[in-house]
Design a protein around this motif. Structure first.
Motif, PDB file in Angstrom:
ATOM      1  N   SER A 258       1.149  -0.985  -0.341  1.00 32.03           N
ATOM      2  CA  SER A 258       0.278  -0.069   0.184  1.00 32.03           C
ATOM      3  C   SER A 258       0.510   1.505   0.093  1.00 32.03           C
TER       4      SER A 258
ATOM      5  N   ASP B  20      -5.627  -0.810  -4.977  1.00 33.43           N
ATOM      6  CA  ASP B  20      -5.556  -0.812  -3.435  1.00 33.43           C
ATOM      7  C   ASP B  20      -6.070  -2.309  -3.328  1.00 33.43           C
ATOM      8  N   GLU B  21      -6.306  -3.339  -3.153  1.00 38.52           N
ATOM      9  CA  GLU B  21      -7.383  -4.256  -2.769  1.00 38.52           C
ATOM     10  C   GLU B  21      -8.737  -3.923  -2.975  1.00 38.52           C
TER      11      GLU B  21
HETATM   12 MG   LIG Z   1      -2.035  -2.164   1.901  1.00 38.49          MG
END
Ligand SMILES: [Mg+2]
Ligand SMILES: Nc1ncnc2c1ncn2[C@@H]1O[C@H](COP(=O)(O)OP(=O)(O)OP(=O)(O)O)[C@@H](O)[C@H]1O
Ligand SMILES: Nc1ncnc2c1ncn2[C@@H]1O[C@H](COP(=O)(O)OP(=O)(O)OP(=O)(O)O)[C@@H](O)[C@H]1O
Ligand SMILES: [Mg+2]
Lengths: 261, 294, 251, 270, 261
Positions: free
Chosen positions: A62, A182-183
């Motif tokens: 991240s 991000d995810e």
């Molecule tokens: Mg992360």
């Protein structure tokens, strides 16, 4: 344009795809609490390439993504996106933010605005489009993600998968050169994940440059041109998806994959 | 606001510095040219500490006022906390009667200006009650050591009823705020804690005393110490009924010496010293109450 | 008879003697009543009250009370006598009993020499753009309203604030009982002046007490007559109102 | 039974409620009786019949507001102006406090601490007698200034809390879309924060009404000052003080009710 | 002692185990919001028996348990525990609360007290034991649940599984005749569940009468002497664990089991 020879050998020279659009050179970042989230990271992303970053929790995935659109600043090293340096210069950062779209795990839609206004807002304020132009773009994108009929709803009236698709449309409306995810699916129910992955798959096909962090190995393998494996803030391995999953070069990667798959 | 950058000088910093500098310069210039005022800072010393040929060093007027303010605040806080806890528990009780009383008390006291409350209390209610209870005669006829004790902890005999009126008014006023803190604190303890206590067979009193209240205290402490600081500040208002606390003494002094500016500034600083040291202390108290949180 | 004894019994006079302390209400008002450096009360009214207590053979105790609440405080029994330079006025006499006057004084006015130079009579101040400062609830405020109805009145809780207003040049004039205005004019020669010498009203001042107490009233009146005849009151008046000898006690 | 009471308490039965209300009425009667007893002791001559003329007079069909009503009007003026100004101070201080500029944060901190740690009475007198003459500001303006600086410090904490309560992701989303800080405040953060800020802000309004009574100390003719002047003229001490208390109560309680209604409406909207 | 013949046929007559210790007869409860959480429920629990209640969410399992120690009151019917009627009589209720220990899903430890004080508190206040006696009992129990060395810790310093074990020790310290567990493990991580189940298993072996609500079918089967299946506030089936899982009598039970297992 970064010099090619300073890149580590694991990074491709953008032969198959277009020219490099993102280059990260010797990037390091340590948080005030002493956590070294990035340690001498080198990454190159070519135009129209889909790069998937994987790695255990806390490995700096991240953080790397957030550095790419200036939400965090690196302590040393260089990040260049579309020939613009992210060097603490405010003007550069603002340009890059407009060129780079980001989709967050937790959607981060603006709850007080309708779906349409969520997508319109930055177009009007940043791109200075008039209402009609912005709305046309927005409706076009919302239709693409299958939510044309929910334009007047508020985010709280949508399911998680729908919200995530609005977030994607919102980022796309700025016509970014690069999209970061991000995810983007990990906060979703299994059946909603499907919807969002579908949209991302379509984007990849359209030739959008994408960098995504995911824990879905199946998806990574399917859409990823290249996989980057990180641990302890370092890039351990960077290889084509095929090579990565079939024949990982590093011992650590193999251990990780055996756990996950 | 996201703090993405290390601290560095922004245009805002420079702008603010310029504005402040300009304001100070303008003030200085106007004071110099407009205001005809003779500063007499050195004369202030004797109002803190005074040398008397007979008694040696004695506290000056401002020191006396400061001490009264401290004493008044401490007593007020003690009684206000008692009132606040009782009323706060009443407000969270099951009985509608108790809740209505709590509500009426809080609603009434918090919606009337303290200035008005003080006048009404001073002239009407407290006066009647104290006269009826014969407090004044009681204090006057008390043995000397009791009078001495009262003088040190509260007020000398001749100012005792006035002090008591101020105390009662302030305690009732601050108590209304503490009531709300206590109510919020008690209600912040989760229902599960009640159930756990209940399942262990604790009586309602034990449940309150050993389970709910200690936990509520963690929530109550920060606003409670904040209220203590307010009490110190609000005590200034009893100067209007001639309680000889800091503000009153300051105004008396101004009446006699016309050193208006010096005295206002000194009083402000004295209040600041009181309240700031209070908030430092309160930080320790809060930490103590939170010791079970890792 | 019986009733007479009961009245005597209930008189404040008896209460004071029994208690052994006379409680006197006043408010700070230079030089009538103020605090010296050590926090003791001094001033003209203070001297009067002390002497009265001395003559009664009891201790004295001062109850400083805000001027706008001083009559209710008397009624509420917070003190026995009000010795605070209170002018005898009919509307006040409805609520309290006044003794015979123990001295007289009057209102006088002091003006700011920059704001309104050269004024010599009250009419000069009776204009719409004139601001006059005074203390709330005093006869000064009343007098200002009566003699200068057109001027704007700015009323404060205490004299120093009203005087500061004048010194700051935000009021043209300040009205108060003599000799305060004159003393201020001396203190700030460069800024203030007296538009006219002497007072423009004449007010008898009395000692106030609760109604319905004949014994007390009688006692106070007798005391005033006796002390006045002695010349003591005049003597004190001179010391406090015409000299500035007492200043060293304050500063 | 308010929702806040622990669920473990059985809801009250109807007859228990009635019993409690009766108890309260009895208590009220008892307190009233005690007051009457005290009043007898006081030997005070009540003259309520004199009071109405100080509120307003109605003669030959002409309505003339009395000093108290005029005072109330001034109180409203002070409150209204101070409210606007204190919002301005509060918002500025809050944004300064949250900004990246070190000086801005320092200024905001000093302002809030200084104001919250000294008595309002002192502030009002200080501004009127020390600052105002220097800049030649009137009493009314000084009162408004002092009150709005005072309430502004409290409002700033409310604003700050409200702004901080907005999830960090909203800032990140706005930034990653390329919005500037100002746009983000204007279009994203404040519109969301306002819902959390408004209810506690009504508390500031009530405080303003109450605290405006301190303006009486610097000769502003608001409700308390007018009351004091009427008392000085008429010696109707208790009548007027009670009346003033009731007038303030009427204003503040209706404000509190309006605030509660507003809060309910906002909650129901979500 | 309740008359045996009024019990429905599904209830055993406590042959194998001791005499009945809990009897619930025709118990019904409707919440103020109109939800009928219990509808004519009949349950008998024999001494030293371990009864497991299972059923879909909202079926009234927790409500039944909460009624058993007076946290809720039933509207009609009777609950008798150890020959004492829970009939709204305050004295009876207070006795029963001391005889019945309850362990909650969310632990509900007192956060401001140390582990030892948590276990000591009710012993001292309710059972009037002196400090030494209480501490001895507590330490004994804490050692049994494997937490003797954490006596001085605060709950927030313990893991979820440890907290739950303290909650069990706290309830046991009152020497209850019956222990109730409401999903005592469902707030825990898989590895922590193990610790807690171990303690419960030991209790069952020691002959403690237990009623537990759980979603762990494996555990239910292992420790449960009898399984009660509830739905819509009614007892659908009550059978020995073996019979229940091998050969459920009701269609509905079968459907439920097929979903879960
Ligand atoms: Mg992360
Ligand atoms: N704002 C911050 N302040 C301090 N440390 C941080 C901050 N953000 C992240 N970290 C730390 O930096 C390291 C890397 O965090 P990062 O969020 O990049 O990991 P990640 O690979 O995304 O993990 P995950 O898969 O759990 O999301 C972690 O150890 C994390 O605790
Ligand atoms: N205090 C209450 N007020 C109103 N309704 C309630 C209350 N407690 C429970 N209910 C309702 O009663 C029904 C039974 O609830 P209960 O908690 O007993 O179910 P459960 O079987 O324990 O479910 P779960 O497995 O989800 O814990 C549910 O429909 C629930 O919504
Ligand atoms: Mg349940």
């Amino acid at each position: 344009m970064p010099e090619q020879d300073i890149l580590p050998t694991t990074e491709p020279a953008c032969k198959k795809k277009g020219a490099p659009i993102i280059t990260v050179e010797h990037a390091s970042k340590t948080f005030p609490n002493g956590v070294a989230a990035l340690q001498d990271v080198n990454v190159t992303v070519c135009k129209s390439e889909v790069v998937v970053i994987i790695g255990p929790s806390g490995s700096g995935k991240s953080t790397l993504l957030r550095c790419l659109n200036g939400l965090e600043e690196i302590d040393s090293g260089h990040i260049t996106i579309d020939d613009i340096r992210l060097n603490g210069n405010k003007k550069n950062r603002d340009i890059i933010r407009q060129e780079v779209g980001m989709v967050f795990q937790s959607f981060n839609l603006f709850p007080h605005l309708t779906v349409l206004d969520n997508v319109n807002l930055a177009q009007k304020l940043v791109r200075k489009r008039d209402d009609k132009e912005a709305t046309d773009t927005s409706m076009d994108l919302l239709n693409k993600v299958g939510l044309g009929d929910r334009a007047a709803s508020y985010p709280s009236q949508l399911s998680g998968g729908q919200q995530q698709r609005v977030a994607i449309a919102r980022a796309l409306a700025m016509h970014p050169k690069v999209m970061l995810f991000d995810e983007a699916t990990s906060a979703l129910d299994p059946e909603m994940i499907g919807e969002v992955l579908e949209v991302m798959r379509a984007l990849a096909k359209d030739g959008m440059t994408m960098v995504l962090v995911t824990h879905e190995m199946g998806f990574a393998r399917e859409v990823g041109d290249r996989i980057i494996f990180m641990e302890h803030g370092q890039v351990i391995e960077s290889a084509t998806a095929e090579a990565f999953f079939e024949n990982p070069g590093e011992e650590r990667t193999r251990a990780f994959l055996s756990q996950i798959l | 606001m996201l703090h993405t950058k290390k601290p560095r000088i922004t245009p805002l910093d420079i702008g603010i510095i310029l504005v402040i500098a300009a304001a100070l310069a303008a003030f200085g210039w106007r004071v110099d040219t407009q205001l005809d005022y003779e500063w007499k800072w050195t004369a202030l010393g004797q109002y803190f500490l005074l040398h008397d040929p007979d008694q040696g060093w004695i506290p000056g007027l401002l020191t006396q006022g400061l001490l009264t303010t401290i004493k008044l605040s401490l007593w007020t806080m003690l009684f206000a906390t008692i009132i606040g806890v009782v009323m706060g528990l009443a407000r969270t009780s099951r009985s509608l009667f108790n809740r209505l009383i709590g509500q009426a008390y809080v609603g009434l006291v918090r919606n009337i200006p303290p200035l008005v409350l003080i006048f009404i209390f001073y002239f009407f209610i407290s006066d009647q009650i104290f006269t009826a209870m014969g407090i004044d005669t009681m204090v006057r006829n008390a043995p000397p050591w009791v009078q001495e004790f009262l003088a040190i902890t509260a007020a000398p005999v001749n100012q005792f009823t006035g002090f008591l009126s101020a105390l009662v008014t302030l305690a009732i006023y601050e108590g209304a705020y503490i009531t709300e803190h206590v109510r919020a604190g008690v209600q912040a303890v989760s229902v599960q804690q009640y159930e756990a206590a209940y399942a262990l067979g604790l009586s309602p009193w034990h449940r309150m005393r050993h389970v709910i209240f200690p936990q509520a205290m963690t929530h109550i402490m920060p606003p409670l110490t904040g209220q203590f600081i307010s009490t110190i500040k609000d005590s200034a208002i009893v100067s209007v009924i001639s309680i000889q606390e800091l503000t009153f003494q300051g105004m008396e002094l101004m009446a006699a010496t016309y050193m208006t500016f010096e005295i206002w500034i000194v009083i402000t600083i004295l209040y600041l010293i009181l309240t700031v040291s209070c908030s430092v202390l309160s930080r320790y108290a809060e930490r103590w109450f939170r010791r079970h949180e890792v | 008879g019986k009733l007479g004894r009961q009245l005597t019994e209930e008189s404040t006079l008896t209460t004071i003697l029994k208690r052994g302390t006379l409680r006197v209400g006043m408010d700070t008002f230079v030089p009538w009543a103020m605090k010296d450096k050590t926090g003791k009360f001094i001033g003209f009214e203070i001297d009067v009250a002390r002497r009265l207590a001395e003559d009664m053979g009891v201790d004295i105790e001062f109850v400083p009370t805000s001027w706008d609440g001083i009559i209710p405080a008397l009624l509420a029994g917070k003190f026995d006598l009000l010795i605070g330079g209170m002018g005898i006025r009919a509307d006040r006499a409805v609520k309290v009993n006044f003794s015979i006057p123990y001295y007289s004084t009057g209102m006088s006015i002091v003006a700011n020499s920059k704001k309104i130079p050269g004024a010599t009579k009250l009419e000069d101040f009776n204009k719409e753009d004139i601001v006059i400062s005074a203390r709330k609830g005093t006869t000064a405020a009343k007098a200002a309203k009566r003699f200068m109805p057109n001027a704007k009145l700015r009323l404060f809780n205490k004299e120093p604030q009203a005087v500061q207003e004048l010194l700051n040049g935000r009021a043209h004039a300040f009205i108060s009982m003599a000799p305060l205005p004159a003393q201020e004019a001396i203190k700030h020669k460069d800024k203030l002046y007296l538009p006219m010498t002497g007072n423009f009203t004449n007010e008898p001042n009395g000692i106030a007490m609760r109604k319905g107490d004949v014994d007390m009233l009688n006692f106070v009146n007798s005391w005033i007559r006796a002390t006045k005849a002695e010349g003591w009151i005049l003597d004190r008046q001179k010391y406090w109102f015409t000299t500035l000898d007492w200043q060293s006690q304050v500063q | 039974m308010p929702a806040s009471s622990p669920a473990i308490f059985r809801p009250l039965q109807r007859h228990e409620q009635i019993l409690d209300i009766v108890k309260l009425l009895l208590l009220g009667a008892g307190v009233f009786w005690l007051l009457m007893l005290g009043e007898e002791h006081l030997n005070y001559q009540w003259q309520w019949y004199l009071v109405p003329r100080y509120i307003f007079t109605w003669k030959h069909g002409v309505f003339t507001p009395g000093p108290l009503l005029e005072g109330l009007f001034v109180t409203f003026q002070i409150t209204g102006l101070s409210l606007v100004l204190s919002m301005l101070f509060g918002l500025t201080a809050a944004i300064f406090g949250l900004s990246q500029s070190y000086v801005a944060r320092l200024v905001s901190r000093c302002y809030v601490e200084l104001i919250r740690n000294t008595p309002l009475l002192i502030q009002i007198l200080f501004i009127y007698f020390v600052i105002a003459p220097v800049f030649d500001i009137g009493a009314f303006t000084s009162a408004v200034l002092a009150l709005s600086l005072f309430e502004g410090a409290y409002a700033s904490e409310i604003f700050r809390g409200g702004i901080e309560s907005i999830h960090k992701g909203q800032w990140e989303a706005a930034y990653s879309l390329g919005l500037s800080t100002t746009d983000t405040y204007r279009k994203i953060i404040l519109p969301q924060a306002i819902k959390r800020i408004l209810p506690p802000l009504t508390g500031v309004l009530v405080s303003l009404v109450k605290d405006s009574s301190l303006a009486s100390t610097i000769a502003v003719y608001e409700l308390t000052q007018q009351g004091q002047l009427v008392i000085a003229d008429t010696f109707l001490t208790f009548e007027i003080w009670f009346l003033i208390a009731i007038m303030y109560l009427a204003v503040t309680i209706s404000l509190s009710w309006a605030a509660a209604a507003l809060e309910r409406k906002m909650n129901s909207e979500n």
